[in-house]
Design an enzyme around this catalytic site. Sequence first.
Site, mmCIF file in Angstrom:
data_model
loop_
_atom_site.group_PDB
_atom_site.id
_atom_site.type_symbol
_atom_site.label_atom_id
_atom_site.label_comp_id
_atom_site.label_asym_id
_atom_site.label_seq_id
_atom_site.Cartn_x
_atom_site.Cartn_y
_atom_site.Cartn_z
ATOM 1 N N ARG A 118 0.843 -1.211 0.000
ATOM 2 C CA ARG A 118 0.000 0.000 0.000
ATOM 3 C C ARG A 118 0.872 1.253 0.000
ATOM 4 O O ARG A 118 0.516 2.264 -0.593
ATOM 5 C CB ARG A 118 -0.955 -0.020 1.208
ATOM 6 N N VAL A 150 -5.523 6.543 5.793
ATOM 7 C CA VAL A 150 -4.150 6.470 6.317
ATOM 8 C C VAL A 150 -3.152 7.020 5.289
ATOM 9 O O VAL A 150 -1.961 7.100 5.570
ATOM 10 C CB VAL A 150 -3.797 4.997 6.693
ATOM 11 N N HIS A 164 -7.308 6.550 11.951
ATOM 12 C CA HIS A 164 -6.890 5.147 11.830
ATOM 13 C C HIS A 164 -5.394 5.005 11.597
ATOM 14 O O HIS A 164 -4.932 3.956 11.165
ATOM 15 C CB HIS A 164 -7.683 4.460 10.705
ATOM 16 N N CYS A 173 13.967 1.013 15.164
ATOM 17 C CA CYS A 173 13.476 2.231 15.840
ATOM 18 C C CYS A 173 14.626 3.221 16.028
ATOM 19 O O CYS A 173 15.682 2.857 16.551
ATOM 20 C CB CYS A 173 12.905 1.843 17.209
ATOM 21 N N CYS A 212 15.079 3.572 20.231
ATOM 22 C CA CYS A 212 15.646 2.513 21.084
ATOM 23 C C CYS A 212 16.456 1.499 20.270
ATOM 24 O O CYS A 212 17.018 0.558 20.812
ATOM 25 C CB CYS A 212 14.527 1.800 21.855
ATOM 26 N N GLY A 225 -16.962 10.816 1.150
ATOM 27 C CA GLY A 225 -16.431 9.509 0.764
ATOM 28 C C GLY A 225 -16.320 8.500 1.868
ATOM 29 O O GLY A 225 -15.279 7.859 2.034
ATOM 30 N N SER A 255 -18.700 5.283 3.825
ATOM 31 C CA SER A 255 -19.952 4.496 3.836
ATOM 32 C C SER A 255 -20.580 4.505 5.223
ATOM 33 O O SER A 255 -21.718 4.109 5.406
ATOM 34 C CB SER A 255 -19.634 3.046 3.462
#
Length: 238
Positions: free
Chosen positions: A63, A97, A113, A140, A143, A179, A181
């Site tokens: 994605r 997202v 989200h 990360c 850390c 947009g 539902s």
Amino acid sequence: MMEQSKKRYRVLILSGAGLSAESGLKTFRDHDGLWENHNVMEVCSVDGFRRDPKLVANFYDKRREELKNAEPNSAHLELAKLKREFPDDIAIVTQNVDDLLERAGCDEVIHLHGTLVDLRCESCGEIFRVGYESQNSKECPKCHRDYIRHNVVMFGESAPKYQILDEINRYAEYFIVIGSSGQVLPIGLMASFHEHSIINNLYPENGVDDYFKKAIHKPATEAIKDISMEIREFLLTT
Ligand code: APR
């Protein structure tokens, strides 16, 4: 800067996957529930993630790849323009997202989200940018552990920013949905609190239209002209 939930915006604009559809990003429900032969709910649920973290990481990598090649459309651009003109009156909240609103020049987008262009460290909670790259071999920056995941809320997880949406909806005078539902958020119920409300989808959605004062069944890039005119008139005359 004042906490977003503490600000009293007059207009709440909530968007869903339909806002980015004309930029070529499929809505989840377009796949009729399938993605590369996987059940989307599988790949986007906590259980699916526990069962096959690699498959889920691969889903979000794909994605991000898609998002890299997508461009903001004129609806994203107009929303960014409105937010620049009325920064303290308009709240831009999205279930999406993708980063197309930001790339259209919109600041202060509230992502309910999560965000595809970020990763989250499961060890220290740090959220850091990954852009459109694969999450493979990332660590990360805080850390330096490699126990990381996508920064997207999955089915079966809580969405902490719903609290902010509630606060903003409580004080807004105008509620606009572009947009969506309404299968995840109770947009019909939210609209019932408002004297001014517009819903824009391609077609009537399972009865939520009835809760809105106005329904526009057109692509967002066309509907945005009416919506933008209504918002400007409302903010400049009341
Ligand atoms: N212009 C306007 N509306 C459109 C367009 C378009 N070009 N294309 C599709 N739509 C509308 C459809 O009519 C539909 O009502 O967008 C809506 C998309 O609905 P969903 O696919 O259910 O997307 P959304 O409401 O954002 O889903 C909410 O569910 O899939 C999960 O977490 C995910 O954030 C997502 C949430």
